[in-house]
Design a protein around this motif. Sequence first.
Motif, PDB file in Angstrom:
ATOM      1  N   UNK A  38      21.200  75.208  47.666  1.00  0.00           N
ATOM      2  CA  UNK A  38      20.834  74.562  46.965  1.00  0.00           C
ATOM      3  C   UNK A  38      20.070  73.940  48.150  1.00  0.00           C
ATOM      4  N   UNK A  39      18.951  74.699  48.250  1.00  0.00           N
ATOM      5  CA  UNK A  39      18.167  74.162  49.588  1.00  0.00           C
ATOM      6  C   UNK A  39      17.848  72.585  49.561  1.00  0.00           C
ATOM      7  N   UNK A  40      17.201  72.826  48.329  1.00  0.00           N
ATOM      8  CA  UNK A  40      16.106  71.359  48.036  1.00  0.00           C
ATOM      9  C   UNK A  40      17.362  69.272  48.350  1.00  0.00           C
ATOM     10  N   UNK A  41      18.891  70.268  48.846  1.00  0.00           N
ATOM     11  CA  UNK A  41      19.427  69.166  49.274  1.00  0.00           C
ATOM     12  C   UNK A  41      19.153  68.780  50.942  1.00  0.00           C
ATOM     13  N   UNK A  42      18.621  69.497  51.554  1.00  0.00           N
ATOM     14  CA  UNK A  42      18.348  69.516  52.895  1.00  0.00           C
ATOM     15  C   UNK A  42      16.916  68.440  53.422  1.00  0.00           C
ATOM     16  N   UNK A  43      17.419  67.219  53.076  1.00  0.00           N
ATOM     17  CA  UNK A  43      16.362  66.368  53.913  1.00  0.00           C
ATOM     18  C   UNK A  43      16.026  65.831  55.095  1.00  0.00           C
ATOM     19  N   UNK A  44      14.433  66.574  55.383  1.00  0.00           N
ATOM     20  CA  UNK A  44      14.322  66.116  57.274  1.00  0.00           C
ATOM     21  C   UNK A  44      15.001  66.360  57.341  1.00  0.00           C
ATOM     22  N   UNK A  45      14.284  66.273  59.452  1.00  0.00           N
ATOM     23  CA  UNK A  45      14.658  66.916  60.290  1.00  0.00           C
ATOM     24  C   UNK A  45      16.430  66.590  60.304  1.00  0.00           C
ATOM     25  N   UNK A  46      17.319  64.933  59.945  1.00  0.00           N
ATOM     26  CA  UNK A  46      18.590  64.464  60.419  1.00  0.00           C
ATOM     27  C   UNK A  46      19.035  64.988  59.850  1.00  0.00           C
TER      28      UNK A  46
ATOM     29  N   UNK B 125       4.046  80.903  57.872  1.00  0.00           N
ATOM     30  CA  UNK B 125       4.765  80.497  56.299  1.00  0.00           C
ATOM     31  C   UNK B 125       6.213  80.108  55.451  1.00  0.00           C
ATOM     32  N   UNK B 126       6.668  81.350  56.272  1.00  0.00           N
ATOM     33  CA  UNK B 126       8.168  81.656  56.081  1.00  0.00           C
ATOM     34  C   UNK B 126       9.148  80.257  56.533  1.00  0.00           C
ATOM     35  N   UNK B 127       8.881  79.914  57.873  1.00  0.00           N
ATOM     36  CA  UNK B 127       9.322  78.858  58.213  1.00  0.00           C
ATOM     37  C   UNK B 127       8.942  77.580  57.658  1.00  0.00           C
ATOM     38  N   UNK B 128       8.045  77.090  56.591  1.00  0.00           N
ATOM     39  CA  UNK B 128       7.340  76.341  56.154  1.00  0.00           C
ATOM     40  C   UNK B 128       7.830  76.155  55.168  1.00  0.00           C
ATOM     41  N   UNK B 129       7.912  77.476  54.069  1.00  0.00           N
ATOM     42  CA  UNK B 129       8.482  77.372  52.805  1.00  0.00           C
ATOM     43  C   UNK B 129       8.955  78.878  53.262  1.00  0.00           C
ATOM     44  N   UNK B 130      10.332  79.096  53.000  1.00  0.00           N
ATOM     45  CA  UNK B 130      10.895  80.095  53.193  1.00  0.00           C
ATOM     46  C   UNK B 130      11.046  81.088  51.532  1.00  0.00           C
ATOM     47  N   UNK B 131      10.846  80.129  50.430  1.00  0.00           N
ATOM     48  CA  UNK B 131      11.120  80.558  48.718  1.00  0.00           C
ATOM     49  C   UNK B 131       9.935  81.230  48.619  1.00  0.00           C
ATOM     50  N   UNK B 132       8.280  81.087  49.219  1.00  0.00           N
ATOM     51  CA  UNK B 132       7.299  81.861  49.160  1.00  0.00           C
ATOM     52  C   UNK B 132       7.827  83.219  49.404  1.00  0.00           C
ATOM     53  N   UNK B 133       8.319  84.093  50.182  1.00  0.00           N
ATOM     54  CA  UNK B 133       8.335  85.305  50.179  1.00  0.00           C
ATOM     55  C   UNK B 133      10.240  85.809  49.199  1.00  0.00           C
ATOM     56  N   UNK B 134      10.855  84.959  50.098  1.00  0.00           N
ATOM     57  CA  UNK B 134      12.209  85.280  49.879  1.00  0.00           C
ATOM     58  C   UNK B 134      12.943  83.956  48.201  1.00  0.00           C
ATOM     59  N   UNK B 135      12.443  84.622  46.831  1.00  0.00           N
ATOM     60  CA  UNK B 135      12.412  83.121  45.714  1.00  0.00           C
ATOM     61  C   UNK B 135      14.021  82.319  46.037  1.00  0.00           C
ATOM     62  N   UNK B 136      14.973  83.257  46.278  1.00  0.00           N
ATOM     63  CA  UNK B 136      16.738  83.073  46.182  1.00  0.00           C
ATOM     64  C   UNK B 136      17.044  82.355  47.406  1.00  0.00           C
ATOM     65  N   UNK B 137      16.044  82.793  48.707  1.00  0.00           N
ATOM     66  CA  UNK B 137      16.305  82.302  50.168  1.00  0.00           C
ATOM     67  C   UNK B 137      17.335  80.987  50.125  1.00  0.00           C
ATOM     68  N   UNK B 138      17.867  80.351  50.580  1.00  0.00           N
ATOM     69  CA  UNK B 138      18.512  79.371  51.096  1.00  0.00           C
ATOM     70  C   UNK B 138      18.131  78.079  51.839  1.00  0.00           C
ATOM     71  N   UNK B 139      17.689  79.071  52.637  1.00  0.00           N
ATOM     72  CA  UNK B 139      17.142  78.629  54.588  1.00  0.00           C
ATOM     73  C   UNK B 139      16.605  77.152  54.387  1.00  0.00           C
ATOM     74  N   UNK B 140      16.716  76.412  55.335  1.00  0.00           N
ATOM     75  CA  UNK B 140      15.979  74.866  54.360  1.00  0.00           C
ATOM     76  C   UNK B 140      14.366  74.989  54.992  1.00  0.00           C
ATOM     77  N   UNK B 141      13.943  74.296  54.140  1.00  0.00           N
ATOM     78  CA  UNK B 141      12.007  74.143  55.089  1.00  0.00           C
ATOM     79  C   UNK B 141      12.107  73.608  55.952  1.00  0.00           C
ATOM     80  N   UNK B 142      11.402  73.773  56.992  1.00  0.00           N
ATOM     81  CA  UNK B 142      10.969  73.054  58.590  1.00  0.00           C
ATOM     82  C   UNK B 142       9.381  72.163  58.405  1.00  0.00           C
TER      83      UNK B 142
END
Lengths: 465, 308
Positions: A38-46, B125-142
């Motif tokens: 559940x990637x929504x559980x990433x909170x900010x950089x830290x 765009x992918x780094x800011x919101x990985x799920x824009x391209x892969x809806x099921x991606x688990x990569x954190x957004x940055x």
Amino acid sequence: MNDTLYNNRTVEGFLLSSLVWGVFGIVFGLLISVQLWEPAFNFGPFLSYGRLRTLHISILAYGLGLGVIFGLFYFMLVRLTKRGLVFPRLARFHLWLWNIGVVVAGASLFLGFTQSLEYAEFEWPVDIVVVIIWVIFAVNIFASVFLREEKQMYVSLWYMLASVLAVAVLYLVNNIAIPAGLTKSYHIFSGINSANMEWWYGHNIVGFLLTTPILAMFYYFLPVSTKLPIYSHRLSIVAFWALVFTYLWTGAHHLVYTPLPDWIQTLGIVFSLILIAPSWGSVINGFFTIESDWSKLQENYLTKFFLAAITFYGLQTIQGPGQSVRVISGLVHYTDWVIGHVHMGTMGWVTMTATACMYYVFPKIYNTEIFSVKLANSHFWLVFIGQLMYSFTMWIAGIQQSVMLKQLNSDGTLANTFMDTLVAIYPFWILRTVAGLIFTVGMVIFILNIVLTIVKGRSLSQSRA
Amino acid sequence: MSNKPDNSIYSKPLIFSVIALVVILIGSVITAFYPLIRADMHPKLDNLHPYTPFELAGRDIYQREGCGYCHSQNVRPLKTDVLRYGAYSQAGESAYERPFLWGSRRTGPDLARAGGKYHDNWHTLHTLNPRHFSPKSNMPAYPWLENALLSPAAVEANVKAYGYINYSPADIQFLEGKTELAALTAYIQSLGRGVKKEGFGYRVGTVEDYKNFLAKGVRGTVDQGQGIYTNECAGCHGVDGKGSAQGKLSEGISTMNLKDAREMGYEAADMYVQIFNGLEQLMPPYGNVLSSEQIDSLILYIETLERR
């Protein structure tokens, strides 16, 4: 109790702070296990996965792990040398500096200051603190050993001395870096040498922090808590020398199928297989020690901790060499299989041994009994089940993903996109979080039991006074 | 070795420690220290160039954010690794890597050949919101990388410490006002740069291949095509096929309007070739990841978009 002889306050200080750091490490572990599904559980950089993963590992290895090692080594040292610490105030300073070091190191990882070398993430200013801490530790260990009252050094002391020496060599060499500022440096080694040096370090720092020191504890606390003598002294000797010789050759099994020259990979693989023998030397020694009187398993609640621990160690040291073989590495490397492997070592072998030792130590310090054997038993089964569930879900997930990644269509194209294989293991990742929670409940019960033992011990000593 | 209690090395800690240290060092020297001076440990590809200061700044961010814990940078010489990622990794391409970033776990795909596979704006765009391209991606957004600016002075200090890099004052001036996100993209686009994209794994799809496939008489299905489209194509081309032109992706590239592809003169076979081969810096190739039947499914699905 005679505090000046046994330095109980220092021992207790190390063990209790290690438990505090352990709680942090386990909570971070649970959080990153959720982040994976559940990637929504990433909170900010830290609090994003990339930084927390390192924190989870580093705090558990250098907070919980080192704290337990420092505390229990000092506990064993005074008893095996039959004299108090030569520099008790230095040990006190050691305790404070190490705790400050854990705080500084943890903060630096939150901030993203990292060398990107696994198990060696700390940047150079933290490394300097680590070296100072290690020198203080070594001075105390060697001083006590050199000035000991008991002539013969017991096997636990051999493992302690070897661990102190090996960690020093490993840490000093792999952390040589070119500083670019206070918070940034670059590995002095580059290209395939950087990789080779890092995994020589990475494999062996795990060996000499999470294997040999734990063996030192095992060889001491199994006999003293069960009153069973170690099965074979000769086997201890052979297993010790074979282990510390063979271990250092095996780091390259982390680099199978990389551009590292084949001869180094092959040496790593062959020596990994050889390593089964000395590892099992200690496993057999443990099994036969307990085998000499199975009734201890019923009489003494700690026996099963040691039996489970040495069994996990035995499984770990067969699985590990197995993974190093090229054909198996090709299947399981880069997958969750390896995560399952590592956690059998840490949640099984290390945790089982360390918590059993602490169950022995705290009542000794307070001259009392453990608060509740029942609680200890529930702790055991929760940790045991949580650990098995964790590792099995990861092994299944690893094979599942790897097979999907290798699956081909009849026309020779790949059958699955990377995303297909990721989606397939999400259910296992959710199960892994559940397993982690079960394990955590076990550890909370353990900590509770220890705290209540201390409370009981303190009120007893007050009433005695 | 003797286990007599009185005169063995187990009662002489100094001798014991010296022997233990020597025993520990034997394997270390042979497998880790001796290789340092061997020529086969210092190879370099002929056309390999060190990073630019901008790319190194991106590499530092890659390290800081722990990207390497989920993305390996080592294509193993295994068939399926080569098919999925490209030419297997060679020792000589790591000559300027300090430290190496080969990784140990693939929670995400390997990046050793990621350079040039996608457009810069895709990475943004992918780094800011990985799920824009892969809806099921688990990569954190940055998201914090978007507004963080590079410090040219700090990058220059890093470049000096890193070594290898010859740079001019203009290279440092160039960093002024650049975001961390842009630097990270530049780094990813540099990956695999020194390696020739040829050999096994670099097959090229042609119009004839599609004709041969059709001649077999087995067609894909619209359903299958829709599934693949949603996961692989909709991020750029839009759910409706009108070309997404969403967000940042629109600022530098326009993605193809698939809905009107036929009107623009593209036949099914042309789409096959495009999907199979991709376009450097624009669209990734799918020839190794999708079977001919799957590509056919995609084409069939895209044709249904036209009718809407």
